[in-house]
Every structure is written in structure tokens, then in C-alpha cells.
Scaffold this motif. Structure first.
Motif, PDB file in Angstrom:
ATOM      1  N   GLN A   1       0.832  -1.214   0.000  1.00  0.00           N
ATOM      2  CA  GLN A   1       0.000   0.000   0.000  1.00  0.00           C
ATOM      3  C   GLN A   1       0.858   1.252   0.000  1.00  0.00           C
ATOM      4  O   GLN A   1       0.530   2.250  -0.658  1.00  0.00           O
ATOM      5  N   ALA A   2       1.972   1.221   0.710  1.00  0.00           N
ATOM      6  CA  ALA A   2       2.872   2.381   0.734  1.00  0.00           C
ATOM      7  C   ALA A   2       3.439   2.648  -0.656  1.00  0.00           C
ATOM      8  O   ALA A   2       3.534   3.802  -1.097  1.00  0.00           O
ATOM      9  N   ILE A   3       3.793   1.577  -1.374  1.00  0.00           N
ATOM     10  CA  ILE A   3       4.301   1.745  -2.745  1.00  0.00           C
ATOM     11  C   ILE A   3       3.202   2.269  -3.662  1.00  0.00           C
ATOM     12  O   ILE A   3       3.433   3.152  -4.496  1.00  0.00           O
ATOM     13  N   ALA A   4       1.988   1.730  -3.500  1.00  0.00           N
ATOM     14  CA  ALA A   4       0.866   2.187  -4.329  1.00  0.00           C
ATOM     15  C   ALA A   4       0.574   3.659  -4.102  1.00  0.00           C
ATOM     16  O   ALA A   4       0.269   4.397  -5.054  1.00  0.00           O
ATOM     17  N   ASP A   5       0.659   4.120  -2.865  1.00  0.00           N
ATOM     18  CA  ASP A   5       0.394   5.531  -2.566  1.00  0.00           C
ATOM     19  C   ASP A   5       1.465   6.434  -3.162  1.00  0.00           C
ATOM     20  O   ASP A   5       1.162   7.529  -3.663  1.00  0.00           O
ATOM     21  N   ASP A   6       2.710   5.991  -3.136  1.00  0.00           N
ATOM     22  CA  ASP A   6       3.816   6.814  -3.639  1.00  0.00           C
ATOM     23  C   ASP A   6       3.852   6.864  -5.169  1.00  0.00           C
ATOM     24  O   ASP A   6       4.410   7.801  -5.744  1.00  0.00           O
ATOM     25  N   THR A   7       3.302   5.853  -5.824  1.00  0.00           N
ATOM     26  CA  THR A   7       3.432   5.735  -7.290  1.00  0.00           C
ATOM     27  C   THR A   7       2.069   5.679  -7.973  1.00  0.00           C
ATOM     28  O   THR A   7       1.908   5.021  -9.000  1.00  0.00           O
ATOM     29  N   ALA A   8       1.101   6.382  -7.402  1.00  0.00           N
ATOM     30  CA  ALA A   8      -0.270   6.287  -7.913  1.00  0.00           C
ATOM     31  C   ALA A   8      -0.410   6.782  -9.354  1.00  0.00           C
ATOM     32  O   ALA A   8      -1.317   6.357 -10.074  1.00  0.00           O
ATOM     33  N   ASN A   9       0.482   7.671  -9.791  1.00  0.00           N
ATOM     34  CA  ASN A   9       0.364   8.259 -11.129  1.00  0.00           C
ATOM     35  C   ASN A   9       1.161   7.508 -12.194  1.00  0.00           C
ATOM     36  O   ASN A   9       1.300   8.008 -13.312  1.00  0.00           O
ATOM     37  N   THR A  10       1.665   6.341 -11.883  1.00  0.00           N
ATOM     38  CA  THR A  10       2.452   5.561 -12.842  1.00  0.00           C
ATOM     39  C   THR A  10       1.680   4.316 -13.276  1.00  0.00           C
ATOM     40  O   THR A  10       0.762   3.871 -12.572  1.00  0.00           O
ATOM     41  N   LEU A  11       2.067   3.759 -14.421  1.00  0.00           N
ATOM     42  CA  LEU A  11       1.429   2.532 -14.886  1.00  0.00           C
ATOM     43  C   LEU A  11       1.672   1.388 -13.902  1.00  0.00           C
ATOM     44  O   LEU A  11       0.762   0.620 -13.577  1.00  0.00           O
ATOM     45  N   GLN A  12       2.900   1.272 -13.439  1.00  0.00           N
ATOM     46  CA  GLN A  12       3.236   0.196 -12.527  1.00  0.00           C
ATOM     47  C   GLN A  12       2.570   0.387 -11.168  1.00  0.00           C
ATOM     48  O   GLN A  12       2.195  -0.592 -10.516  1.00  0.00           O
ATOM     49  N   GLY A  13       2.413   1.652 -10.755  1.00  0.00           N
ATOM     50  CA  GLY A  13       1.719   1.924  -9.501  1.00  0.00           C
ATOM     51  C   GLY A  13       0.268   1.498  -9.540  1.00  0.00           C
ATOM     52  O   GLY A  13      -0.293   1.022  -8.535  1.00  0.00           O
ATOM     53  N   ARG A  14      -0.355   1.642 -10.702  1.00  0.00           N
ATOM     54  CA  ARG A  14      -1.739   1.188 -10.828  1.00  0.00           C
ATOM     55  C   ARG A  14      -1.832  -0.335 -10.761  1.00  0.00           C
ATOM     56  O   ARG A  14      -2.835  -0.881 -10.296  1.00  0.00           O
ATOM     57  N   LEU A  15      -0.793  -1.013 -11.205  1.00  0.00           N
ATOM     58  CA  LEU A  15      -0.759  -2.469 -11.034  1.00  0.00           C
ATOM     59  C   LEU A  15      -0.735  -2.846  -9.557  1.00  0.00           C
ATOM     60  O   LEU A  15      -1.434  -3.770  -9.128  1.00  0.00           O
ATOM     61  N   VAL A  16       0.076  -2.134  -8.795  1.00  0.00           N
ATOM     62  CA  VAL A  16       0.157  -2.402  -7.352  1.00  0.00           C
ATOM     63  C   VAL A  16      -1.199  -2.142  -6.693  1.00  0.00           C
ATOM     64  O   VAL A  16      -1.669  -2.935  -5.873  1.00  0.00           O
ATOM     65  N   ALA A  17      -1.849  -1.035  -7.061  1.00  0.00           N
ATOM     66  CA  ALA A  17      -3.163  -0.721  -6.490  1.00  0.00           C
ATOM     67  C   ALA A  17      -4.192  -1.781  -6.866  1.00  0.00           C
ATOM     68  O   ALA A  17      -5.024  -2.176  -6.034  1.00  0.00           O
TER      69      ALA A  17
END
Length: 217
Positions: free
Chosen positions: A62-78
Motif C-alpha cells: 500500500q505504501a508503494i501504491a500511494d507513492d506511485t499512484a500516477n504511474t502505470l506500474q503503480g496502478r498495477l500495485v493498487a
């Protein structure tokens, strides 16, 4: 500029298209270079962070998803966090859907470079043919061989310009295709890491052997 105008007239106006085609090719190449390198760099950072997250550590994801919410890979984490309550197979399908949705953004405008590779030499050749027809018309009217050879040489400028643009475009096509493959591989790798981190228990737990008590003689 006057000489260029003369060559434009000689090639039926097609030579004037070449600078525009070159500008479009370079503009697309610069935009794709910036975006694809940015996506690849962001994915590399997220991949390294995910590798350090412990198995079933949802708070770390969740911490990674919050930090990278605007990236393609961050949306994968979310997406992985949202679908963590489902089976690994169902979660994989959700992640695959997210990857497929991101694919058009990754490959956007690459068709322009493909088109430039094909159309630039054809336009140059067509312009050369028009120039040669005009040069031979001079020969039939005036009988001036010197004017004919000079006209053919000028007309070949169109072919040279088309080939130059095609060479530039084909380099960028191959380069960006390679970047695209690397990004898609990176997304697939992140998908597998997320499935393992959410539904896996870690290699240590899987390979741990039960201790065997020794019986004294």
C-alpha cells in the motif's frame, strides 16, 4: 531558399513535404523517447521496491501504491491490493486487464514512424520521377542534353531526402520497439511479483525441512 523553391517546382511540390515529414518524425521520436524512458525508469524503481517487500505484507504494498499512484506500474500495485481477497488466478486476470489497458499508451504514435519509413522513400521516388519527366521534356523541346542531366541530378535530391527520412525513422522504430518490449516484460515481471507477494508464503517457508531428532545409542 530560391534554389529549394526551384527544386520543389521540379519535383511537383513533393520535395516541400519532406521537411514537414522530417519534423513530424523527430517530434514523435522525442515525445516517445521521453515517455517510454520515463515509464521504464519508474518501473525499475517500483520493481526494486517490490522485491524488498515481505510476503503478504499488504501495508508495504500500500505504501508503494500511494507513492506511485500516477504511474502505470503503480496502478498495477493498487489493482493487486484491491483484488487480494480473490484467488491468485483471479488476481492475475485483473492485473492482466490493467496491463492490456496500458498497452495503447505505450505503443501510441509508433505507427507514425512506421508510416514515415514506408512513405518517405516512395514520395522521394515519385518526386524524382516527376523531375525526370520534366527533364526529358526539355530534351524533346530544346535538345539540350546538359539541361537533361542537370535536371535528373536535381530530381534525385527528392529520392535522397526520402531515404534520409526513412533511415532516421527506421532507427527510431527499432529503438522504440525494443523499449516497448522491455516495458511489457517489466510489467509482466511486476505482475508475478505482486501475485507472489500477496498469495505466496516465501521461499523460506516452502523449502524449510522439518528437523529430525537424533536418537542416542
Amino acid at each position: 531558399m530560391q534554389e529549394f523553391g526551384r527544386l520543389v517546382v521540379l519535383t511537383g511540390g513533393l520535395l516541400a513535404v519532406m521537411p514537414l515529414l522530417l519534423v513530424i518524425t523527430l517530434a514523435v521520436a522525442i515525445e516517445r523517447f521521453y515517455l517510454l524512458k520515463k515509464i521504464l525508469r519508474e518501473g525499475h524503481d517500483i520493481h526494486n521496491r517490490l522485491r524488498r517487500v515481505a510476503y503478504q505484507n499488504i501495508a508495504g504494498l500500500q505504501a508503494i501504491a500511494d507513492d506511485t499512484a500516477n504511474t502505470l506500474q503503480g496502478r498495477l500495485v493498487a489493482t493487486a491490493i484491491v483484488s487480494r481477497g480473490e484467488t491468485a488466478e483471479a488476481m492475475e486476470m485483473h492485473l492482466e486487464e490493467e496491463i492490456m489497458a496500458a498497452t495503447p499508451k505505450i505503443s501510441r504514435l509508433l505507427w507514425v514512424l512506421d508510416t514515415a519509413v514506408t512513405i518517405a522513400p516512395l514520395l522521394g521516388l515519385f518526386g524524382t520521377i516527376i523531375g525526370m519527366v520534366q527533364a526529358f521534356n526539355v530534351l524533346s523541346v530544346n535538345g539540350g542534353a546538359t539541361k537533361v542531366t542537370g535536371g535528373i541530378a536535381d530530381a534525385l535530391v527528392s529520392t535522397g531526402a526520402g531515404l534520409l527520412i526513412a533511415i532516421i525513422a527506421v532507427y527510431f522504430v527499432n529503438y522504440f520497439n525494443n523499449l516497448t518490449r522491455r516495458i511489457m516484460h517489466q510489467l509482466e515481471l511486476i505482475k508475478l511479483i505482486l501475485i507472489n507477494r500477496v498469495h505466496g508464503k516465501g521461499l523460506g517457508a516452502a523449502t524449510q525441512r522439518p528437523s529430525v531428532s537424533r536418537v542416542g545409542a
